[in-house]
Design a protein around this motif. Structure first.
Motif, PDB file in Angstrom:
ATOM      1  N   GLN A 155     -10.343  -7.424   3.925  1.00 54.37           N
ATOM      2  CA  GLN A 155      -9.388  -6.995   2.897  1.00 54.37           C
ATOM      3  C   GLN A 155      -9.536  -5.514   2.582  1.00 54.37           C
ATOM      4  OE1 GLN A 155     -10.491  -9.854  -0.074  1.00 54.37           O
ATOM      5  NE2 GLN A 155      -9.079 -11.432   0.682  1.00 54.37           N
ATOM      6  N   VAL A 156     -10.757  -5.027   2.519  1.00 56.98           N
ATOM      7  CA  VAL A 156     -10.981  -3.592   2.306  1.00 56.98           C
ATOM      8  C   VAL A 156     -10.369  -2.791   3.457  1.00 56.98           C
ATOM      9  CG1 VAL A 156     -12.724  -1.774   2.145  1.00 56.98           C
ATOM     10  CG2 VAL A 156     -13.047  -3.937   0.905  1.00 56.98           C
ATOM     11  N   ALA A 157     -10.497  -3.305   4.681  1.00 55.51           N
ATOM     12  CA  ALA A 157      -9.933  -2.628   5.852  1.00 55.51           C
ATOM     13  C   ALA A 157      -8.406  -2.598   5.776  1.00 55.51           C
ATOM     14  CB  ALA A 157     -10.393  -3.323   7.130  1.00 55.51           C
ATOM     15  N   ILE A 158      -7.805  -3.687   5.316  1.00 53.09           N
ATOM     16  CA  ILE A 158      -6.343  -3.728   5.185  1.00 53.09           C
ATOM     17  C   ILE A 158      -5.877  -2.666   4.183  1.00 53.09           C
ATOM     18  CG2 ILE A 158      -4.412  -5.108   4.324  1.00 53.09           C
ATOM     19  CD1 ILE A 158      -5.789  -7.574   5.483  1.00 53.09           C
ATOM     20  N   ILE A 159      -6.581  -2.550   3.062  1.00 53.33           N
ATOM     21  CA  ILE A 159      -6.213  -1.533   2.061  1.00 53.33           C
ATOM     22  C   ILE A 159      -6.274  -0.142   2.682  1.00 53.33           C
ATOM     23  CG2 ILE A 159      -6.881  -0.477  -0.129  1.00 53.33           C
ATOM     24  CD1 ILE A 159      -7.927  -3.244  -0.990  1.00 53.33           C
ATOM     25  N   GLU A 160      -7.333   0.120   3.456  1.00 52.03           N
ATOM     26  CA  GLU A 160      -7.473   1.426   4.114  1.00 52.03           C
ATOM     27  C   GLU A 160      -6.298   1.698   5.045  1.00 52.03           C
ATOM     28  OE1 GLU A 160      -9.592   3.793   3.758  1.00 52.03           O
ATOM     29  OE2 GLU A 160     -11.233   2.924   2.609  1.00 52.03           O
ATOM     30  N   LYS A 161      -5.894   0.682   5.789  1.00 58.48           N
ATOM     31  CA  LYS A 161      -4.847   0.875   6.794  1.00 58.48           C
ATOM     32  C   LYS A 161      -3.463   1.079   6.173  1.00 58.48           C
ATOM     33  CE  LYS A 161      -6.902  -1.443  10.810  1.00 58.48           C
ATOM     34  NZ  LYS A 161      -8.272  -1.527  10.291  1.00 58.48           N
ATOM     35  N   ILE A 162      -3.180   0.422   5.049  1.00 57.39           N
ATOM     36  CA  ILE A 162      -1.834   0.553   4.478  1.00 57.39           C
ATOM     37  C   ILE A 162      -1.681   1.790   3.601  1.00 57.39           C
ATOM     38  CG2 ILE A 162      -1.535  -1.946   4.523  1.00 57.39           C
ATOM     39  CD1 ILE A 162      -1.814  -1.930   1.460  1.00 57.39           C
ATOM     40  N   MET A 163      -2.810   2.428   3.228  1.00 53.89           N
ATOM     41  CA  MET A 163      -2.725   3.541   2.275  1.00 53.89           C
ATOM     42  C   MET A 163      -1.865   4.714   2.764  1.00 53.89           C
ATOM     43  SD  MET A 163      -3.739   3.096  -0.712  1.00 53.89           S
ATOM     44  CE  MET A 163      -3.534   4.806  -1.174  1.00 53.89           C
ATOM     45  N   PRO A 164      -1.983   5.170   4.034  1.00 51.36           N
ATOM     46  CA  PRO A 164      -1.131   6.289   4.453  1.00 51.36           C
ATOM     47  C   PRO A 164       0.362   5.989   4.321  1.00 51.36           C
ATOM     48  CG  PRO A 164      -2.935   5.991   5.993  1.00 51.36           C
ATOM     49  CD  PRO A 164      -2.968   4.805   5.084  1.00 51.36           C
ATOM     50  N   ALA A 165       0.768   4.780   4.737  1.00 54.70           N
ATOM     51  CA  ALA A 165       2.187   4.426   4.629  1.00 54.70           C
ATOM     52  C   ALA A 165       2.610   4.319   3.171  1.00 54.70           C
ATOM     53  CB  ALA A 165       2.444   3.105   5.347  1.00 54.70           C
ATOM     54  N   LEU A 166       1.769   3.722   2.344  1.00 57.21           N
ATOM     55  CA  LEU A 166       2.098   3.569   0.931  1.00 57.21           C
ATOM     56  C   LEU A 166       2.184   4.929   0.240  1.00 57.21           C
ATOM     57  CD1 LEU A 166       2.628   1.384  -1.176  1.00 57.21           C
ATOM     58  CD2 LEU A 166       0.180   1.386  -1.697  1.00 57.21           C
ATOM     59  N   ALA A 167       1.269   5.826   0.574  1.00 61.39           N
ATOM     60  CA  ALA A 167       1.298   7.167  -0.014  1.00 61.39           C
ATOM     61  C   ALA A 167       2.557   7.922   0.409  1.00 61.39           C
ATOM     62  CB  ALA A 167       0.053   7.944   0.400  1.00 61.39           C
ATOM     63  N   LEU A 168       2.955   7.773   1.676  1.00 62.29           N
ATOM     64  CA  LEU A 168       4.164   8.445   2.158  1.00 62.29           C
ATOM     65  C   LEU A 168       5.398   7.956   1.404  1.00 62.29           C
ATOM     66  CD1 LEU A 168       5.371  10.383   4.256  1.00 62.29           C
ATOM     67  CD2 LEU A 168       5.599   8.429   5.805  1.00 62.29           C
ATOM     68  N   VAL A 169       5.490   6.653   1.199  1.00 64.55           N
ATOM     69  CA  VAL A 169       6.620   6.097   0.455  1.00 64.55           C
ATOM     70  C   VAL A 169       6.604   6.594  -0.995  1.00 64.55           C
ATOM     71  CG1 VAL A 169       7.570   3.956  -0.496  1.00 64.55           C
ATOM     72  CG2 VAL A 169       6.907   4.081   1.912  1.00 64.55           C
ATOM     73  N   CYS A 170       5.428   6.617  -1.602  1.00 61.88           N
ATOM     74  CA  CYS A 170       5.327   7.091  -2.987  1.00 61.88           C
ATOM     75  C   CYS A 170       5.698   8.570  -3.096  1.00 61.88           C
ATOM     76  CB  CYS A 170       3.913   6.865  -3.514  1.00 61.88           C
ATOM     77  SG  CYS A 170       3.531   5.129  -3.824  1.00 61.88           S
ATOM     78  N   PHE A 171       5.329   9.357  -2.081  1.00 63.53           N
ATOM     79  CA  PHE A 171       5.707  10.772  -2.089  1.00 63.53           C
ATOM     80  C   PHE A 171       7.225  10.930  -2.031  1.00 63.53           C
ATOM     81  CE2 PHE A 171       6.546  14.765   0.288  1.00 63.53           C
ATOM     82  CZ  PHE A 171       6.109  15.650  -0.693  1.00 63.53           C
ATOM     83  N   GLN A 172       7.857  10.110  -1.187  1.00 60.72           N
ATOM     84  CA  GLN A 172       9.315  10.165  -1.089  1.00 60.72           C
ATOM     85  C   GLN A 172       9.959   9.777  -2.420  1.00 60.72           C
ATOM     86  OE1 GLN A 172      11.367   7.098  -0.924  1.00 60.72           O
ATOM     87  NE2 GLN A 172      13.237   8.328  -0.937  1.00 60.72           N
ATOM     88  N   ILE A 173       9.437   8.741  -3.066  1.00 63.12           N
ATOM     89  CA  ILE A 173       9.976   8.307  -4.353  1.00 63.12           C
ATOM     90  C   ILE A 173       9.755   9.379  -5.412  1.00 63.12           C
ATOM     91  CG2 ILE A 173       9.658   6.643  -6.224  1.00 63.12           C
ATOM     92  CD1 ILE A 173       9.105   4.525  -4.069  1.00 63.12           C
ATOM     93  N   ALA A 174       8.547   9.976  -5.416  1.00 65.97           N
ATOM     94  CA  ALA A 174       8.244  11.010  -6.408  1.00 65.97           C
ATOM     95  C   ALA A 174       9.136  12.231  -6.226  1.00 65.97           C
ATOM     96  CB  ALA A 174       6.769  11.408  -6.299  1.00 65.97           C
ATOM     97  N   ALA A 175       9.350  12.633  -4.963  1.00 62.75           N
ATOM     98  CA  ALA A 175      10.199  13.794  -4.705  1.00 62.75           C
ATOM     99  C   ALA A 175      11.630  13.554  -5.164  1.00 62.75           C
ATOM    100  CB  ALA A 175      10.163  14.140  -3.214  1.00 62.75           C
TER     101      ALA A 175
END
Length: 396
Positions: A155-175
């Motif tokens: 589960q910790v590994a899954i969180i690590e793997k999804i973070m870049p995609a999640l951060a990219l989406v959040c950046f798009q939403i924030a912008a």
């Protein structure tokens, strides 16, 4: 591994499709549960450059639906931030943290105590910085579970793997949030919508019919000679806030602040502008009342009173982009705007603070009285000018 890849693809697709952050958090939580996460809470937090808020978070909880919480710039918002896990990480130059809630000391973090009371056993938070060095520093993703062993390694590994995609989406939403919210702060909600729809070239715009409200603070220039700039700005903001609230409550939009003046419009139906004029009049009288209240408070605290003059007019204007090729102002120009500005100069001469044109009074005749016909600079025909309230008569 395939489940993780599917989740990453779903996150990216959600961002590209323009889904709201609330929907993404809710669905992400459900998908993590299907992957075996014994979730108690999932949250995404981001800073804001909105003048009324320092940041916001969107959270899903096992015990409540998705909710958005806003942190203000006030003492309560500051206290909430200082006592948060995010502040702890930032203060210690860390990008991730993990607390085993039954074992670690969580007394400094109200959120972690709350999660522990809900049965959570393990809490992970990760920060990802946004590019560009703006006030939108990054995103915080936190997740709490209530399994007896907490998170397992997978589960910790899954969180690590999804973070870049999640951060990219959040950046798009924030912008996009910055583009829409902050543009509305600086130009008004109606105007920002036109700009975002593509009206960005010089000359882009249209002729509209509108009620016009022009407000000007009196004796403001002389105050600059007697009071420090920070006091002047504070008083100016108080008055503009009073006028702005009344304008917005009545469906108008402030287009610009010009020193100690402001210009607002109330778009009207050219065939029946009475409703827009009534709303403009309500905004004007509300602003006058609010100004009286402000000045009464100033009088009792030995501060200068600042009266206000307001002019109401109605007519056709050009509503669009004016300026240089790379520095535009989305505003209104035209004869009606010029006439309103000329009428405002008459306020001291006629001894009234709320004036209106004949065209405006034709739509709102109640409680206006004529104060005279006046030659306006740049206007061929003399203009009939009216004042709000019943006429006054001097005793012989």
């Amino acid at each position: 591994m395939s489940d993780t890849i599917d989740l990453i693809e779903w996150i990216i697709g959600s961002g590209l499709s323009g889904k709201a952050l609330e929907e993404i958090v809710g669905t992400l939580s459900k998908r993590l549960i299907k992957l075996g996460f014994p979730l108690v809470r999932v949250s995404i937090a981001m800073p804001s450059i909105d003048p009324l808020q320092r940041g916001f978070s969107v959270s899903w909880s096992k015990y409540s639906p998705v909710a958005t919480e806003v942190q203000g710039h006030d003492d309560a918002g500051e206290d909430m931030f200082v006592r948060s896990p995010i502040y702890y990480l930032l203060s210690n130059d860390l990008l991730h943290g993990r607390w085993r809630l039954a074992e670690d000391d969580t007394s400094s973090f109200p959120l972690l105590r709350e999660l522990s009371d809900l049965g959570a056993t393990d809490y992970v938070i990760k920060l990802v910085a946004f590019p560009g060095g703006t006030a939108l520093a990054g995103v915080g993703f936190s997740i709490a579970v209530d399994g007896s062993e907490g998170f397992n390694d997978q589960q910790v590994a899954i969180i690590e793997k999804i973070m870049p995609a999640l951060a990219l989406v959040c950046f798009q939403i924030a912008a996009m949030r910055v583009a829409t919210d902050m543009l509305a702060v600086y130009t008004g909600a109606r105007t920002s919508g036109r700009i975002l729809s593509g009206q960005t070239r010089r000359g882009d715009g249209t002729a509209i019919y509108a009620a016009i409200l022009l407000a000007d603070l009196k004796n403001f220039t002389s105050l600059n000679e007697r009071w420090p700039a920070e006091r002047i700005v504070a008083w100016l903001n108080e008055h503009f806030e009073a006028v702005a609230q009344s304008v917005e409550q009545n469906g108008g939009e402030i287009l610009k602040f010009m020193g100690d003046s402001l210009l607002a419009i109330f778009p009207a139906d050219v065939e029946d502008p009475a409703d827009a004029c009534r709303r403009a009049l309500s905004a004007a009288t509300g602003a006058m009342d609010a100004t009286v209240t402000l000045n009464q408070a100033r009088y009792h605290s030995d501060q200068p009173e600042i009266p206000i003059d307001i002019v109401l007019h109605v007519g056709e204007v050009f509503y669009g982009n004016v300026g240089a090729a790379r520095r535009l102002d989305f505003t209104v120009v035209g004869r009606a705007v010029n006439e309103a500005a000329r009428i405002e100069k008459l306020a001291d001469d006629v001894g009234h603070s709320l004036l209106a044109s004949a065209d405006f009074v034709a739509q709102c005749p109640d409680c206006f009285h004529k104060v005279g016909n006046f030659a306006l600079k740049g206007v061929a025909e003399p203009a009939s000018v009216f004042a709000w309230g019943p006429p006054t008569f001097e005793r012989e």
